[in-house]
Write a protein that holds these residues in place. Sequence first.
Motif, short mmCIF file in Angstrom:
data_model
loop_
_atom_site.label_atom_id
_atom_site.label_comp_id
_atom_site.label_asym_id
_atom_site.label_seq_id
_atom_site.Cartn_x
_atom_site.Cartn_y
_atom_site.Cartn_z
N UNK A 196 40.55 35.77 69.02
CA UNK A 196 39.14 35.97 68.55
C UNK A 196 39.11 36.57 67.37
N UNK A 197 40.01 37.93 67.30
CA UNK A 197 40.14 38.58 66.35
C UNK A 197 40.80 38.10 65.05
N UNK A 198 41.99 37.39 65.44
CA UNK A 198 42.71 36.40 64.44
C UNK A 198 41.68 35.48 63.76
N UNK A 199 40.69 34.63 64.76
CA UNK A 199 40.05 33.68 64.02
C UNK A 199 39.03 34.11 63.19
N UNK A 200 38.27 35.17 63.79
CA UNK A 200 37.29 36.01 63.04
C UNK A 200 37.50 36.26 61.56
N UNK A 201 38.79 37.03 61.45
CA UNK A 201 39.23 37.65 60.03
C UNK A 201 39.61 36.43 59.11
N UNK A 202 40.57 35.42 59.89
CA UNK A 202 40.81 34.18 58.89
C UNK A 202 39.57 33.56 58.39
N UNK A 203 38.48 33.55 59.28
CA UNK A 203 37.41 32.90 58.74
C UNK A 203 36.79 33.62 57.77
N UNK A 204 36.63 34.74 57.77
CA UNK A 204 36.11 35.86 56.80
C UNK A 204 36.78 35.71 55.33
N UNK A 205 38.15 35.96 55.60
CA UNK A 205 39.01 35.73 54.36
C UNK A 205 38.84 34.48 53.65
N UNK A 206 38.57 33.48 54.13
CA UNK A 206 38.67 32.03 53.94
C UNK A 206 37.24 32.01 52.99
N UNK A 207 36.16 32.51 53.59
CA UNK A 207 35.03 32.63 53.06
C UNK A 207 34.85 33.55 51.65
N UNK A 208 35.62 34.64 51.87
CA UNK A 208 35.39 35.92 50.96
C UNK A 208 36.09 35.23 49.89
N UNK A 209 37.26 34.63 49.88
CA UNK A 209 38.13 34.12 48.91
C UNK A 209 37.29 32.84 47.83
N UNK A 210 36.72 31.88 48.90
CA UNK A 210 35.89 31.29 47.86
C UNK A 210 34.94 31.63 47.02
N UNK A 211 34.14 33.00 47.37
CA UNK A 211 33.39 33.56 46.49
C UNK A 211 34.13 34.44 45.43
N UNK A 212 35.28 35.24 45.75
CA UNK A 212 35.95 36.07 44.93
C UNK A 212 37.42 35.74 44.63
N UNK A 213 37.84 34.66 44.94
CA UNK A 213 39.35 34.42 44.64
C UNK A 213 39.26 33.92 43.23
N UNK A 214 40.51 33.88 42.61
CA UNK A 214 40.52 33.49 41.24
C UNK A 214 40.23 31.80 41.23
N UNK A 215 39.88 31.56 40.29
CA UNK A 215 39.22 30.17 40.23
C UNK A 215 40.46 29.30 39.56
N UNK A 216 41.31 29.67 38.91
CA UNK A 216 42.29 29.23 38.13
C UNK A 216 43.48 29.64 38.64
N UNK A 217 44.52 28.93 39.18
CA UNK A 217 45.95 29.60 39.70
C UNK A 217 46.89 29.86 38.38
N UNK A 218 47.59 30.64 38.43
CA UNK A 218 48.61 30.57 37.31
C UNK A 218 49.80 29.86 37.57
N UNK A 219 50.52 29.65 36.60
CA UNK A 219 51.86 28.58 36.69
C UNK A 219 52.71 29.24 37.75
N UNK A 220 53.10 28.31 38.62
CA UNK A 220 54.17 28.79 39.74
C UNK A 220 53.38 29.60 40.87
#
Length: 230
Positions: A196-220
């Motif tokens: 439960x803990x692993x799934x909750x945090x994984x879901x949270x980070x997935x949603x968090x990075x959709x909002x705050x993750x970099x939109x363009x990835x650097x090369x490599x």
Amino acid sequence: MVSVISPDIVGPPRSHSAKRESIIEAAARVFCQEGFGGSNIDLIAAEAGVSRQTVYNHHGDKEKLFTAVVKEVTDRTNVSVFETLATFPDHPQDLHAELTAFGVRFNKNCLCNRDGLFLRKLLQSEGERCPELFATWRENGPGRILAALAARFARLAHAGFLEIDDPDLAARQFLALNNADLQMSFTFGDKPSEEDLQKASSNAVTTFLRAFGRKQQPEGKSGNPAGPRG
């Protein structure tokens, strides 16, 4: 039912600090089980194995004792929180995986332990009726924790791992997302499993990075959900 221990039990004398600690621990158990309104000094004294006068001598009335308990538990919780914050991934190789692992540690060490459960139950039952009793918690709990977490997200953004305009907002939303899937368990007093803990945090980070993750990835760095600046 709260266990009752007679204050007349014969045993080795306890020091002033030991009596104070036993009263705090007993009061925490009683307040958690009975709520503030259903508790009284006699019940707490019996649970601690001391006389009611000893409780008054150490802490005064029930309101002062409750405030002392909240402060003690808040201080202990802050120790766990800042120990966990020290493991924040400042230089991640895999941002999603490392933020997820941090989220699991935060929930396990700070929300699902005894002190976290106690504070949450007392806030739910007494926070609206007696907000003044939680003044110490408001001053020394969430404010300090959010500021420290915001500073760490700001450093990740500065290093190019995230895109954040408001680190305080990011910190609040990360914490909210991180325990969102656990609210049902918390409501009914269930202890979340490791899965439960692993799934909750994984879901949270997935949603968090959709909002705050970099939109363009650097090369490599295409394999990293949100890598640093190249």
